[in-house]
Design a protein around this motif. Structure first.
Motif, short mmCIF file in Angstrom:
data_model
loop_
_atom_site.label_atom_id
_atom_site.label_comp_id
_atom_site.label_asym_id
_atom_site.label_seq_id
_atom_site.Cartn_x
_atom_site.Cartn_y
_atom_site.Cartn_z
N ARG B 82 14.45 17.68 2.12
CA ARG B 82 14.94 16.70 3.09
C ARG B 82 16.34 16.20 2.77
N VAL B 95 17.59 4.19 17.53
CA VAL B 95 17.03 2.85 17.70
C VAL B 95 17.90 2.13 18.71
N GLN B 98 19.89 -1.13 18.05
CA GLN B 98 20.83 -1.15 16.93
C GLN B 98 22.17 -0.56 17.38
N HIS B 106 21.66 5.27 9.44
CA HIS B 106 20.23 5.59 9.26
C HIS B 106 20.04 7.00 8.70
N GLY B 107 21.03 7.85 8.93
CA GLY B 107 20.95 9.21 8.40
C GLY B 107 20.87 9.25 6.88
N LEU B 109 18.86 7.31 5.20
CA LEU B 109 17.51 6.93 4.77
C LEU B 109 16.84 8.12 4.09
N GLY B 110 16.05 7.81 3.10
CA GLY B 110 15.39 8.89 2.36
C GLY B 110 16.21 9.34 1.16
N SER B 114 18.38 3.93 -0.42
CA SER B 114 18.45 4.03 1.04
C SER B 114 18.09 2.75 1.76
N TRP B 115 17.59 1.72 1.04
CA TRP B 115 17.32 0.47 1.75
C TRP B 115 18.63 -0.08 2.33
N TRP B 118 19.35 0.41 6.10
CA TRP B 118 18.59 -0.25 7.17
C TRP B 118 19.52 -0.77 8.25
N ARG B 163 24.37 11.38 12.98
CA ARG B 163 23.35 10.91 12.03
C ARG B 163 22.88 12.06 11.14
N ARG B 167 24.38 13.19 6.36
CA ARG B 167 23.60 13.61 5.17
C ARG B 167 24.30 14.75 4.43
#
Lengths: 267, 249
Positions: B82, B95, B98, B106-107, B109-110, B114-115, B118, B163, B167
């Motif tokens: 991932r 979203v 947002q 948000h891309g 996240l993970g 990654s918090w 948000w 997004r 990454r």
């Protein structure tokens, strides 16, 4: 040419099965019996209405003495404090409870029913019962009232927050779960922003409800202006009572106007 | 050069016994842009999800970005996979309430820490700069402050691409990315995809049932028909008649 059956008009009333008909009769009988036993009879009204008018007469004019008004002012402030502190703490606690209870969102799987049962318990037991319980455990005063509002708010907001979380748009959640976002990130990054109008709406209703509840909690000793009302009636100080009732009316009215405006603003 | 994706004898069967595809043998090299085509229900999306471990396969071996697994990858493999893959779905999955900037961030996240993805206000400075960079690559930097639900379908899909790009993926997976868009916007999106993949040296695998999207934006076309690879050819060697044949019953 269409057949006679195809042309036949539907009946004006829906046809009832024997079971439905029996149920209807039973429900009707229960309603009539209840009215007969507990609704005010004309005789009772004939006696009660003049007494009510007499009481209203003794309530007028409301007491406006400065010393009493000052005492009432501080009680109103305390009532607001109970409502505000109880609602805010209740909302903060409702969020994790709702998350744990929400179907398709909760990390607890089948065990999500446990927080759901707690939320239902908080909601279904009336606030005056909680107030009695807290007055017995933490003593008379505002703290018992605040604890009651907290429990009441969790019962109310917990349910509506959970339902909103369940109804949140699934597509962004799936998109971010696919890249490895964990449940907490999905909650804060996607679900909460998505359901924010619903959260604000429910929270404002909870605040409005808390103000209404906090004015009567004093009747069982849990602080606020309700306590003054109880004292006024116990000591037959009806002019004080009418002033307090007017104050309660104003508090609730102001709260409704303020929350209505906020709701419109946050939609 | 090691392949980005390699499969041998890959098969997927649903629990009710219905076969989706069988005997799929693929080898996709880095930097290739691959169109996966087939009629509705041919198993394109299912194959795509199996290749990246989002769905378990029923038989065969998969090697994606150096991670070898049969059926499903281990959680450690899935985590590593991932981190190297960007996804774009038919529905952009943004979203709505947002901002565009937050949606791009948000891309992240993970990924570790990654918090902070948000919301853009929590994100570290370099993430915010990267987000603006990828937004400018999809020509939407002026919309950074706009709410995602104010965007048109094409703009929303471009944000979804941004997004995925933030990454810095080695592999970009897109499932029918232009299916819900009108033809002109769809072509625009496919061009952005294809150009950015080439520019960044990203391997692009996308599903489509649009002949033009397959012929104009890929180096290679893999066609699925009746649960098997019907053909697997360089795009320049594929004729319209052959593609027509894929979609005929």
């Amino acid at each position: 040419m269409s057949s006679r059956a195809e042309r036949s008009l539907p009946g004006r009333l829906p046809s009832l099965s024997p079971v439905s008909f029996t149920m209807l009769v039973v429900v009707g009988a229960v309603i009539i019996a209840s009215i007969g036993q507990v609704a005010p009879s004309p005789e009772k009204l004939a006696v009660g209405v003049p007494k009510l008018l007499d009481l209203l007469g003794r309530m007028m004019p409301p007491n406006t003495e400065p010393a009493f008004m000052q005492r009432m002012f501080w009680r109103i402030i305390e009532t607001f404090q109970i409502a505000l502190a109880g609602t805010v703490i209740g909302i903060v606690l409702s969020l994790p409870m709702a998350w744990l209870a929400a179907r398709g969102v909760s990390p607890l799987g089948i065990f999500r029913h446990a927080p759901k049962v707690v939320i239902s318990l908080f909601r279904t037991v009336p606030d005056l019962v909680w107030a009695l319980l807290f007055v017995s455990t933490v003593g008379l005063g505002a703290v018992a009232g605040t604890m009651t509002i907290i429990v009441d708010t969790i019962g109310f907001c917990g349910r509506f927050f959970a339902e909103a979380m369940e109804d949140a748009d699934k597509k962004p959640q799936e998109a971010l779960q696919a890249i490895g976002a964990n449940r907490v990130s999905v909650l804060f990054g996607v679900i909460l922003p998505d359901i924010m109008p619903s959260l604000i709406n429910s929270s404002l209703f909870a605040l409005e409800k808390a103000v209404r509840a906090s004015v009567v909690l004093g009747l069982v000793g849990a602080g606020g202006i309700g306590q003054e009302l109880k004292v006024a009636f116990d000591l037959f100080q009806y002019k004080n009572a009418s002033a307090i009732i007017l104050a309660i009316f104003l508090i609730v009215l102001v709260m409704e106007v303020v929350t209505d405006r906020l709701r419109v603003k946050f939609q | 050069m090691q392949e980005v994706i390699r499969t041998s004898d890959l098969a997927k069967t649903y629990p009710n016994g219905k076969s989706v595809f069988a005997g799929v043998k693929l080898s996709i090299s880095p930097d290739q842009r691959v169109a996966l085509i087939g009629a509705n229900g041919a198993g394109k999306s299912t194959l795509l999800k199996c290749l990246i471990g989002l769905l378990p396969s029923s038989q065969g071996e998969i090697m994606t970005l150096g991670e070898s697994f049969s059926s499903t990858p281990s959680s450690a493999q899935l985590y590593r996979l991932r981190r190297q893959i960007g996804f774009v779905f038919q529905n952009h999955g943004l979203v709505g309430r947002q901002s565009v900037l937050t949606n791009v961030i948000h891309g992240k996240l993970g990924l570790p820490g990654s918090w902070r993805a948000w919301h853009h206000s929590l994100a570290q400075g370099n993430w915010r700069e990267e987000a603006m960079q990828v937004l400018s690559e999809v020509k939407l930097s002026e919309k950074a402050k706009s709410r995602a639900d104010e965007l048109s379908g094409g703009q929303a899909q471009r944000v979804a691409i941004a997004r995925a790009l933030i990454r810095r993926p080695k592999l970009l997976i897109a499932d029918e990315p232009a299916a819900s868009l009108d033809p002109a916007v769809g072509r625009d999106i496919m061009k952005i995809f294809s150009d950015l993949a080439r520019e960044h040296g990203i391997t692009l695998v996308y599903t489509t049932h649009d002949m033009e999207h397959a012929l104009n934006y890929s180096d290679r076309i893999i066609a699925l028909k009746a649960g098997e690879v019907f053909f697997d050819l360089p795009t320049r060697d594929v004729s319209r008649a052959e593609i027509d044949n894929v979609f005929q019953g």
